[in-house]
Design an enzyme around this catalytic site. Structure first.
Site, PDB file in Angstrom:
ATOM      1  N   HIS A 158       8.009 -12.248  -7.813  1.00 58.00           N
ATOM      2  CA  HIS A 158       6.761 -12.627  -7.019  1.00 58.00           C
ATOM      3  C   HIS A 158       6.626 -13.980  -7.576  1.00 58.00           C
ATOM      4  CE1 HIS A 158       4.962  -9.502  -5.621  1.00 58.00           C
ATOM      5  NE2 HIS A 158       4.497 -10.179  -4.976  1.00 58.00           N
ATOM      6  N   ARG A 198      -2.181 -14.520   0.178  1.00 53.24           N
ATOM      7  CA  ARG A 198      -2.035 -13.150  -0.811  1.00 53.24           C
ATOM      8  C   ARG A 198      -3.099 -13.941  -1.740  1.00 53.24           C
ATOM      9  NH1 ARG A 198       3.991 -15.059  -0.706  1.00 53.24           N
ATOM     10  NH2 ARG A 198       5.160 -12.857  -0.803  1.00 53.24           N
ATOM     11  N   ARG A 216      -5.551 -11.674   3.259  1.00 52.31           N
ATOM     12  CA  ARG A 216      -4.255 -10.060   3.046  1.00 52.31           C
ATOM     13  C   ARG A 216      -5.478  -9.816   1.618  1.00 52.31           C
ATOM     14  NH1 ARG A 216       0.924  -9.444   0.848  1.00 52.31           N
ATOM     15  NH2 ARG A 216       0.736 -10.241  -1.046  1.00 52.31           N
ATOM     16  N   GLU A 239       5.524  -2.112   4.750  1.00 50.89           N
ATOM     17  CA  GLU A 239       6.188  -2.684   3.579  1.00 50.89           C
ATOM     18  C   GLU A 239       6.575  -1.296   3.303  1.00 50.89           C
ATOM     19  OE1 GLU A 239       4.428  -5.434   1.348  1.00 50.89           O
ATOM     20  OE2 GLU A 239       1.961  -4.325   1.253  1.00 50.89           O
ATOM     21  N   ASN A 256      10.119  -7.536   1.795  1.00 51.52           N
ATOM     22  CA  ASN A 256       9.926  -8.134   0.514  1.00 51.52           C
ATOM     23  C   ASN A 256      10.040  -6.890  -0.437  1.00 51.52           C
ATOM     24  OD1 ASN A 256      10.202 -10.438   0.518  1.00 51.52           O
ATOM     25  ND2 ASN A 256       7.177 -10.566  -0.376  1.00 51.52           N
ATOM     26  N   ASP A 257       9.103  -5.943  -0.220  1.00 53.00           N
ATOM     27  CA  ASP A 257       8.823  -4.922  -0.582  1.00 53.00           C
ATOM     28  C   ASP A 257       9.122  -3.259   0.676  1.00 53.00           C
ATOM     29  OD1 ASP A 257       6.980  -4.658  -2.995  1.00 53.00           O
ATOM     30  OD2 ASP A 257       5.568  -5.677  -1.533  1.00 53.00           O
ATOM     31  N   ARG A 307      12.661  -4.877  -7.478  1.00 50.02           N
ATOM     32  CA  ARG A 307      12.921  -6.237  -6.775  1.00 50.02           C
ATOM     33  C   ARG A 307      12.779  -7.515  -7.889  1.00 50.02           C
ATOM     34  NH1 ARG A 307       7.368  -7.307  -2.872  1.00 50.02           N
ATOM     35  NH2 ARG A 307       7.685  -9.728  -3.578  1.00 50.02           N
TER      36      ARG A 307
END
Ligand code: PEP
Ligand code: MG
Length: 582
Positions: free
Chosen positions: A195, A302, A339, A442, A465-466, A476
């Site tokens: 992140h 986010r 989200r 994800e 990403n996930d 990650r």
């Protein structure tokens, strides 16, 4: 002496500037430049804190029990001596006077310098005295915090030729940089989709992470070049190298200016298929950059970044509502996909401690993260749902749920949403009753069990990403395994292709909002798999648009089918080359 370090490129572009080192301890203190007239006051603040710690140590010594081990007294004496040592005191005062650093910054900077000397000492006993110095400095910082409210981690007054160099930067700390003008970032740790890297990218400035030992090898004020395209950091470059990079930097600026011309042209392929390019944002004000980049909506807000830096409590409903409404209003009628909170793993919340076992979880990425956490805190979740629903009265809002895997999680979420609506109805508060609800895909289980999602939800958004993290079992954020983090692994590509195909067949809209969507090298591949809605950082939007405008869906069919049919890495690469040339 010039030397080069290698890491992972996470944000494109070239930065040239002076290193601005942030030591781990220093991250917790404010950094700002003081006015000349404030210098003596700042020195006085330091002296007062020093006296305060002297008194503390005197009290400790006086309170020692008669039978306390003699080392205890010796230890306090060593601390008293350090507290008077010119290397600490005089040099810190010099930094305040000559560089105009605030006292906390000066003190932690001097601690860093002393630490470096100690690291070179061979004698183990002397080397260990470093810890004593750290403890003394911490005491002084605490005394300063008691005397004023300056502790708390801000960075002010930095100038725009500076490049941040740090061991690691937490996503929450990274958010502070949104209001600062830095040229670039370099960190020892981190992966491409950590992140921290994502926030660096959202700032649109060159960054390299996973540059091992960068914060130990680079010194404050060193001249450095960050090549964000290749993850290279050149320290103290030779004049000819500097010239070459300055030239490349101006070329890139020119490219960026040219891209601006695409801003208002419609996004469609050569064959005329319309493609939606939306923006990912972290804070309501980021919606401005989204609109400026020509995004046709926010595909991912986010919200957890609103919750970070709230040390002791979560934001109230009113505060959240105001933030969501702000983003919706800034988007001026364009859809905003909000989200629900995705905390946990590399985005811990200060207020998450306590009885939920989060802090002690052995594998936070597999633990109480995202929707799992929200469902375990139903009152908090209801508050967020009400705030989002209320914002839906001011524009087009969609609700996106992170990390769903199980049917019962979807059902519980929808039940709570109904409850939130009922509460608003009872209070006579307006909202959009037909607000759409979607799921992040994800977790591999979600992709494989897609019918569970297609039946229950209005739309899907693939969080690559996930999805990559959980498919390949690669943390990650961990640079030790970053080389294995591969968006082109056949397993990942198959899960994405399957999700796109099945959603299309069921008539359920689907987008990709992970970092793959903002990588122009993957645009054609995703188009060829059937993706028509991308969501990415505004800084990536125009370069992806350029790729879309050059693509023809029909000619992509065969090479993309070849990529999906390939399993051997060389075959995948060869097919990908054909995708790029199609
Ligand atoms: C993702 O996982 O791809 C995603 C978009 O969500 P985040 O990066 O916030 O986990
Ligand atoms: Mg995710």
């Amino acid at each position: 002496m010039s030397f080069t370090l290698h890491g992972i490129p996470v944000s494109r572009g070239i930065a040239i500037g002076r290193a601005y080192l942030i030591a781990p301890a220093a991250l917790d203190v404010d950094h700002y430049l003081i006015e000349p007239a404030q210098i003596e006051g700042e020195v006085e603040r330091f002296r007062a804190a020093q006296q305060h710690v002297h008194r503390e140590l005197d009290t400790l010594r006086a309170d020692l029990a008669a039978d306390a081990p003699s080392e205890m007294g010796a230890f306090i004496n060593v601390h008293s001596m350090i507290l008077n040592d010119a290397m600490l005191v005089q040099e810190t005062i010099d930094l305040i006077r000559t560089r105009r650093y605030n006292v906390e910054w000066a003190l932690t900077e001097q601690l860093e310098r002393l630490s470096r000397h100690f690291d070179d000492i061979e004698d183990e006993y002397l080397r260990e005295r470093k810890a004593d110095i750290e403890q003394v400095v911490e005491r002084v910082l605490k005394a300063l915090a008691g005397a004023s409210a300056t502790l708390g981690g801000g960075v002010h007054g930095a100038c725009d030729e500076m490049i941040v160099v740090a061991h690691d930067i937490a996503p929450a700390d990274m958010m502070q940089f949104k209001t600062q003008t830095f040229q670039g970032f370099v960190t020892d740790l981190g992966g491409r989709t950590s992140h921290t890297a994502i926030v660096a990218r959202s700032l649109g400035i060159p960054a390299a992470v996973g540059v091992q030992h960068a914060s130990a090898l680079i010194r404050q004020d060193d001249l450095i070049i960050v090549d964000g395209d290749h993850g290279i950091v050149i320290v103290d470059p030779a004049p000819i190298v500097l010239e070459e990079y300055s030239y490349r930097q101006s070329e890139k600026e020119l490219e960026q200016r040219k891209l601006q011309r695409l801003k208002f042209s419609p996004t469609q392929t050569v064959c005329g298929t319309r493609i939606e390019l939306c923006a990912n944002i972290e804070l309501p004000e980021d919606a401005r950059a989204a609109v400026n980049s020509g995004a046709t909506g926010v595909g991912l807000f986010r919200t957890e970044f609103l919750f970070m830096n709230h040390k002791h409590r979560l934001p109230e409903e009113e505060e959240q509502f105001a933030a969501y409404r702000r983003a919706v209003e800034l988007m001026n009628g364009l859809p905003v996909t909000i989200r629900t909170i995705d905390v946990g793993a590399d985005k811990p919340l200060d207020s998450m401690g306590g009885g939920d076992g989060y802090e002690t979880a052995a594998n936070p990425a597999l633990g109480l993260r995202a929707i799992r956490w929200s469902l375990s805190e139903p009152q908090m979740f209801l508050t967020q749902l009400r705030a989002i629903l209320r914002a839906s009265a001011f524009g087009t809002v969609k609700i996106l749920i992170p990390m769903l895997a199980h049917a019962q999680e979807i059902d519980q979420t929808l039940d709570l949403l109904r409850e939130a609506k009922r509460q608003l109805d009872d209070a006579g508060i307006a909202y959009d009753p037909s607000v759409q609800v979607g799921a992040m895909i994800e977790i591999p289980a979600a992709a494989i069990a897609l019918p569970l999602f297609l039946k229950r939800l209005d739309f899907l958004s693939i969080g690559t990403n996930d999805l990559i993290q959980y498919t390949l079992a690669i943390d990650r954020a961990d640079n030790a395994v970053a080389h294995l983090y591969d968006p082109l692994h056949p397993a990942v590509l198959h899960l994405i292709a399957f999700t796109l195909r099945e959603a299309k067949r069921a008539g359920v809209p689907v987008s990709v909002c992970g970092e793959m969507a903002g990588d122009p090298a993957l645009t054609r591949l995703l188009l060829g798999m059937g993706l028509t809605e991308f969501s990415m950082h505004p800084s990536q939007l125009l370069v992806v648009k350029q790729e879309v405008l050059r693509s023809h869906l029909k000619t992509l069919e065969k090479p993309v089918a070849d990529v999906l049919a390939a399993f051997e890495p060389e075959e995948v690469q060869a097919a990908l080359k054909r995708v790029a040339l199609a």
